[in-house]
Design a protein around this motif. Sequence first.
Motif, PDB file in Angstrom:
ATOM      1  N   PRO A 133       0.799  -1.228   0.000  1.00 20.95           N
ATOM      2  CA  PRO A 133       0.000   0.000   0.000  1.00 20.95           C
ATOM      3  C   PRO A 133       0.830   1.276   0.000  1.00 20.95           C
ATOM      4  N   ALA A 134       0.211   2.314  -0.560  1.00 18.27           N
ATOM      5  CA  ALA A 134       0.787   3.652  -0.562  1.00 18.27           C
ATOM      6  C   ALA A 134      -0.010   4.547   0.380  1.00 18.27           C
ATOM      7  N   ALA A 135       0.582   5.683   0.747  1.00 21.75           N
ATOM      8  CA  ALA A 135      -0.097   6.704   1.552  1.00 21.75           C
ATOM      9  C   ALA A 135       0.243   8.056   0.947  1.00 21.75           C
ATOM     10  N   TYR A 136      -0.737   8.958   0.927  1.00 21.07           N
ATOM     11  CA  TYR A 136      -0.573  10.230   0.227  1.00 21.07           C
ATOM     12  C   TYR A 136      -0.908  11.412   1.133  1.00 21.07           C
ATOM     13  N   ALA A 137      -0.226  12.503   0.912  1.00 21.70           N
ATOM     14  CA  ALA A 137      -0.430  13.717   1.693  1.00 21.70           C
ATOM     15  C   ALA A 137      -1.881  14.191   1.598  1.00 21.70           C
ATOM     16  N   ARG A 138      -2.375  14.735   2.690  1.00 19.32           N
ATOM     17  CA  ARG A 138      -3.744  15.256   2.711  1.00 19.32           C
ATOM     18  C   ARG A 138      -3.956  16.298   1.618  1.00 19.32           C
ATOM     19  N   ASP A 139      -2.934  17.107   1.352  1.00 16.12           N
ATOM     20  CA  ASP A 139      -3.078  18.239   0.437  1.00 16.12           C
ATOM     21  C   ASP A 139      -3.351  17.829  -1.002  1.00 16.12           C
ATOM     22  N   VAL A 140      -3.063  16.580  -1.375  1.00 16.59           N
ATOM     23  CA  VAL A 140      -3.222  16.192  -2.776  1.00 16.59           C
ATOM     24  C   VAL A 140      -4.546  15.474  -3.036  1.00 16.59           C
ATOM     25  N   ARG A 141      -5.366  15.321  -2.025  1.00 18.96           N
ATOM     26  CA  ARG A 141      -6.577  14.513  -2.146  1.00 18.96           C
ATOM     27  C   ARG A 141      -7.458  14.937  -3.320  1.00 18.96           C
ATOM     28  N   GLU A 142      -7.667  16.225  -3.498  1.00 17.50           N
ATOM     29  CA  GLU A 142      -8.581  16.708  -4.537  1.00 17.50           C
ATOM     30  C   GLU A 142      -7.875  16.991  -5.861  1.00 17.50           C
ATOM     31  N   LEU A 143      -6.561  16.898  -5.910  1.00 20.66           N
ATOM     32  CA  LEU A 143      -5.818  17.271  -7.117  1.00 20.66           C
ATOM     33  C   LEU A 143      -5.880  16.173  -8.173  1.00 20.66           C
ATOM     34  N   PRO A 144      -6.157  16.549  -9.435  1.00 19.16           N
ATOM     35  CA  PRO A 144      -6.061  15.559 -10.520  1.00 19.16           C
ATOM     36  C   PRO A 144      -4.626  15.034 -10.608  1.00 19.16           C
ATOM     37  N   PHE A 145      -4.487  13.775 -10.992  1.00 19.22           N
ATOM     38  CA  PHE A 145      -3.153  13.189 -11.060  1.00 19.22           C
ATOM     39  C   PHE A 145      -2.259  13.900 -12.080  1.00 19.22           C
ATOM     40  N   ALA A 146      -2.875  14.524 -13.084  1.00 22.48           N
ATOM     41  CA  ALA A 146      -2.084  15.227 -14.097  1.00 22.48           C
ATOM     42  C   ALA A 146      -1.617  16.606 -13.639  1.00 22.48           C
ATOM     43  N   ALA A 147      -2.116  17.078 -12.507  1.00 22.39           N
ATOM     44  CA  ALA A 147      -1.742  18.412 -12.029  1.00 22.39           C
ATOM     45  C   ALA A 147      -0.286  18.430 -11.588  1.00 22.39           C
ATOM     46  N   PRO A 148       0.487  19.422 -11.997  1.00 25.92           N
ATOM     47  CA  PRO A 148       1.888  19.500 -11.573  1.00 25.92           C
ATOM     48  C   PRO A 148       2.055  19.496 -10.063  1.00 25.92           C
ATOM     49  N   GLU A 149       1.079  20.083  -9.350  1.00 19.60           N
ATOM     50  CA  GLU A 149       1.172  20.149  -7.893  1.00 19.60           C
ATOM     51  C   GLU A 149       1.099  18.748  -7.267  1.00 19.60           C
ATOM     52  N   PHE A 150       0.370  17.851  -7.918  1.00 21.73           N
ATOM     53  CA  PHE A 150       0.262  16.492  -7.395  1.00 21.73           C
ATOM     54  C   PHE A 150       1.631  15.820  -7.415  1.00 21.73           C
ATOM     55  N   THR A 151       2.284  15.878  -8.563  1.00 24.06           N
ATOM     56  CA  THR A 151       3.602  15.255  -8.687  1.00 24.06           C
ATOM     57  C   THR A 151       4.625  15.946  -7.798  1.00 24.06           C
ATOM     58  N   ALA A 152       4.569  17.271  -7.727  1.00 24.44           N
ATOM     59  CA  ALA A 152       5.533  18.014  -6.917  1.00 24.44           C
ATOM     60  C   ALA A 152       5.415  17.638  -5.448  1.00 24.44           C
ATOM     61  N   THR A 153       4.189  17.474  -4.970  1.00 25.04           N
ATOM     62  CA  THR A 153       4.001  17.093  -3.562  1.00 25.04           C
ATOM     63  C   THR A 153       4.525  15.690  -3.312  1.00 25.04           C
ATOM     64  N   LEU A 154       4.252  14.771  -4.234  1.00 24.92           N
ATOM     65  CA  LEU A 154       4.741  13.406  -4.069  1.00 24.92           C
ATOM     66  C   LEU A 154       6.262  13.355  -4.003  1.00 24.92           C
ATOM     67  N   ARG A 155       6.913  14.245  -4.721  1.00 25.83           N
ATOM     68  CA  ARG A 155       8.374  14.262  -4.747  1.00 25.83           C
ATOM     69  C   ARG A 155       8.973  15.002  -3.561  1.00 25.83           C
ATOM     70  N   SER A 156       8.118  15.656  -2.785  1.00 23.26           N
ATOM     71  CA  SER A 156       8.605  16.375  -1.609  1.00 23.26           C
ATOM     72  C   SER A 156       8.883  15.379  -0.494  1.00 23.26           C
ATOM     73  N   PRO A 157      10.114  15.328   0.019  1.00 19.42           N
ATOM     74  CA  PRO A 157      10.467  14.327   1.034  1.00 19.42           C
ATOM     75  C   PRO A 157       9.534  14.368   2.252  1.00 19.42           C
ATOM     76  N   GLY A 158       9.005  13.219   2.593  1.00 18.65           N
ATOM     77  CA  GLY A 158       8.178  13.116   3.794  1.00 18.65           C
ATOM     78  C   GLY A 158       6.775  13.651   3.675  1.00 18.65           C
ATOM     79  N   SER A 159       6.335  14.045   2.464  1.00 15.08           N
ATOM     80  CA  SER A 159       4.984  14.601   2.327  1.00 15.08           C
ATOM     81  C   SER A 159       3.924  13.587   2.742  1.00 15.08           C
ATOM     82  N   TRP A 160       4.218  12.303   2.574  1.00 18.63           N
ATOM     83  CA  TRP A 160       3.268  11.233   2.890  1.00 18.63           C
ATOM     84  C   TRP A 160       2.912  11.188   4.377  1.00 18.63           C
TER      85      TRP A 160
END
Length: 239
Positions: A133-160
């Motif tokens: 399983p994966a876990a994702y930051a609260r801030d990305v819940r509503e973001l489309p997967f294609a949104a740059p902010e989604f990918t940027a948050t995932l790449r931010s260390p410890g965002s999960w």
Amino acid sequence: MTTAGTPTLAADGERLACTVVEPAVPARPGTALLMHGAGNSGRHRCLPLARELAAAGCRSVVFDFAGHGESTGELGQLSLARRARQARAVLERHAPDGPLLLVGFSMSGQTVADLLGEPDIGDRVRAIALGAPAAYARDVRELPFAAPEFTATLRSPGSWRSSTAFETFAAFDGRAVLVLPEMDEVIPAEVTNALDAALRTRAAYTRLVLPGADHMLGTWLSGHPEHRAQVAAALLGDA
């Protein structure tokens, strides 16, 4: 057992393809909902395990999230929030009442947590199984997967670490099975360890590590019936 064709369900502005696997002899109360991961995944990867559960007497349902398999929609426009809404719609159609077992692979680990967090669903859940399983930051819940902010948050260390999954799983007191591959090239070990710690808090917990498996657990289980049976038994409380 019997497997329905490909009934479709109108939900969240899409047409979702679903498959219902009915046991030949229903021997378990409730329904198992199995949810696939991201990328090019689809319900076909969950079907072998769904059939395994049905063979043990448990009714099972699988479906394609929007943008996957035979469902409509664009993958890039999907989001974690939409995934939860679509899963809820499938439950409302195919399992409107009775006990639930929730199974989520990879990204759907977060979807399991999101459903558990909805009281009218969470109160019905008796068991969960999480495959790599994966876990994702609260801030990305509503973001489309294609949104740059989604990918940027995932790449931010410890965002999960801000994921709701940890507190939700720590509060769950049903049966919980964590299914891990011997080598996971996708999910960082620190995410897995944090989920493991949360699941140990109150749940009747089983951790299964499958030798030789990789992150694509749904596909791997389809070719390893002995391990598929082991996962099903653990989820059903037969192990």
